[in-house]
Design a protein around this motif. Structure first.
Motif, short mmCIF file in Angstrom:
data_model
loop_
_atom_site.label_atom_id
_atom_site.label_comp_id
_atom_site.label_asym_id
_atom_site.label_seq_id
_atom_site.Cartn_x
_atom_site.Cartn_y
_atom_site.Cartn_z
N ILE A 83 51.36 -6.85 -28.65
CA ILE A 83 51.22 -7.65 -29.45
C ILE A 83 52.03 -7.84 -30.38
CG2 ILE A 83 49.67 -7.99 -31.47
CD1 ILE A 83 48.31 -5.81 -29.96
N ILE A 84 52.29 -9.23 -30.62
CA ILE A 84 53.96 -9.37 -31.90
C ILE A 84 54.00 -10.53 -32.59
CG2 ILE A 84 56.16 -8.76 -29.69
CD1 ILE A 84 56.65 -11.12 -29.00
N ALA A 85 54.54 -10.40 -33.36
CA ALA A 85 54.56 -11.51 -34.46
C ALA A 85 55.46 -12.32 -34.33
CB ALA A 85 54.32 -11.03 -36.06
N PRO A 86 55.48 -13.90 -34.36
CA PRO A 86 56.74 -14.90 -34.37
C PRO A 86 57.81 -14.41 -35.65
CG PRO A 86 54.53 -15.53 -33.61
CD PRO A 86 54.05 -14.63 -34.38
N MET A 89 59.99 -11.96 -34.51
CA MET A 89 60.80 -11.54 -33.97
C MET A 89 62.10 -12.75 -34.38
SD MET A 89 60.80 -10.54 -30.70
CE MET A 89 60.29 -8.61 -31.92
N LYS A 102 61.53 -15.59 -27.20
CA LYS A 102 60.05 -15.76 -26.44
C LYS A 102 59.73 -14.79 -26.50
CE LYS A 102 62.31 -20.89 -24.84
NZ LYS A 102 62.16 -21.67 -23.36
N PRO A 103 58.42 -15.05 -26.98
CA PRO A 103 57.65 -13.53 -26.41
C PRO A 103 57.58 -13.27 -25.10
CG PRO A 103 56.02 -15.25 -28.06
CD PRO A 103 57.61 -16.01 -27.70
N ALA A 108 55.61 -10.00 -24.46
CA ALA A 108 54.02 -9.85 -25.09
C ALA A 108 53.13 -10.68 -24.13
CB ALA A 108 54.43 -10.85 -26.21
N THR A 111 50.74 -13.35 -29.23
CA THR A 111 50.83 -13.76 -30.70
C THR A 111 50.32 -13.29 -32.51
OG1 THR A 111 51.72 -15.84 -30.23
CG2 THR A 111 53.35 -14.19 -29.83
N ASP A 113 49.47 -14.64 -35.54
CA ASP A 113 49.93 -15.43 -37.27
C ASP A 113 49.71 -14.68 -38.45
OD1 ASP A 113 52.26 -16.39 -36.54
OD2 ASP A 113 51.12 -18.99 -35.86
N GLY A 176 56.61 -4.89 -32.88
CA GLY A 176 55.48 -4.77 -32.79
C GLY A 176 54.04 -4.20 -32.58
#
Length: 205
Positions: A83-86, A89, A102-103, A108, A111, A113, A176
């Motif tokens: 799980i990542i956050a824009p 990144m 890019k995820p 990932a 994503t 927000d 993430g």
């Protein structure tokens, strides 16, 4: 008789749990034989994670992250989802001198927000998706050279080895989180998420 709720001298300070609101910005799946993910409209989840994904499974084999086991030891799979956050990144991309990361390039699956400093959410945080899915966070996803090389290749960096080394250096605590499925179902892009952060303390004894 002492009140058990009162703070005792020398005890760690306990921070109360809290709730945050988030939104699913994107969902992604990796083929069984590949690290790089692909964007999809919905993400079906079972107790084993994402069926058909490279990280699916009730268990997994230990690696460099688990030096206390011989490499290849079968253990519970607490890394079913990445799980990542824009916004995080974007910081990493800037540090690497890139327009974007890019995820999909770093494998990932989700994503999110709306959560400040997503990567700093503590272990035990629960993600309650409006559609019914619950994901429990195991901890931060330590950046690795595999993801760095993928970024270097997809971004067209001239030196792939340099890119693979640079990513772990500049993405520490921005890479993430990893988590596992506590309650299965389907996650859709754009879905609302209730983030429940547990009580926190620092154990120093």
């Amino acid at each position: 008789m002492l009140d058990p709720i009162m703070h005792r001298e020398g005890e760690p300070e306990i921070l109360a749990g809290r709730k945050l609101a988030a939104r699913v910005a994107g969902v992604y799946i990796a083929p069984e034989d590949h690290f790089v993910t692909q964007a999809v409209e919905t993400l079906p989840l079972g107790f084993e994670g994402i069926a058909g994904d490279v990280h699916a499974g009730y268990t997994r084999r230990s690696g460099g992250r688990e030096p206390w086991y011989p490499r290849g030891t079968e253990m519970r799979n607490e890394r079913q989802l990445s799980i990542i956050a824009p916004d995080e990144m974007a910081i990493v991309a800037e540090r690497m001198g890139l327009a974007e990361i890019k995820p999909e390039w770093i494998g990932a699956n989700l994503t999110l927000d709306g959560v400040p400093m997503l990567s700093m959410l503590p272990a035990g945080t629960m993600l309650f998706f409006k559609g019914g899915v619950t994901i429990k966070i195991d901890g931060q996803n330590a950046p690795c050279r595999v993801a760095g090389r993928s970024i270097a290749e997809h971004a067209g960096m001239t030196d792939h080895d340099a890119g693979s080394l640079l990513f772990p250096k500049v993405s520490r605590r921005l890479r993430g989180l990893v988590g596992w499925v506590e309650k299965p179902g389907v996650i859709a892009a754009g879905e609302e998420v209730s983030v429940r952060v547990p009580e926190q303390w620092i154990y120093r004894a």
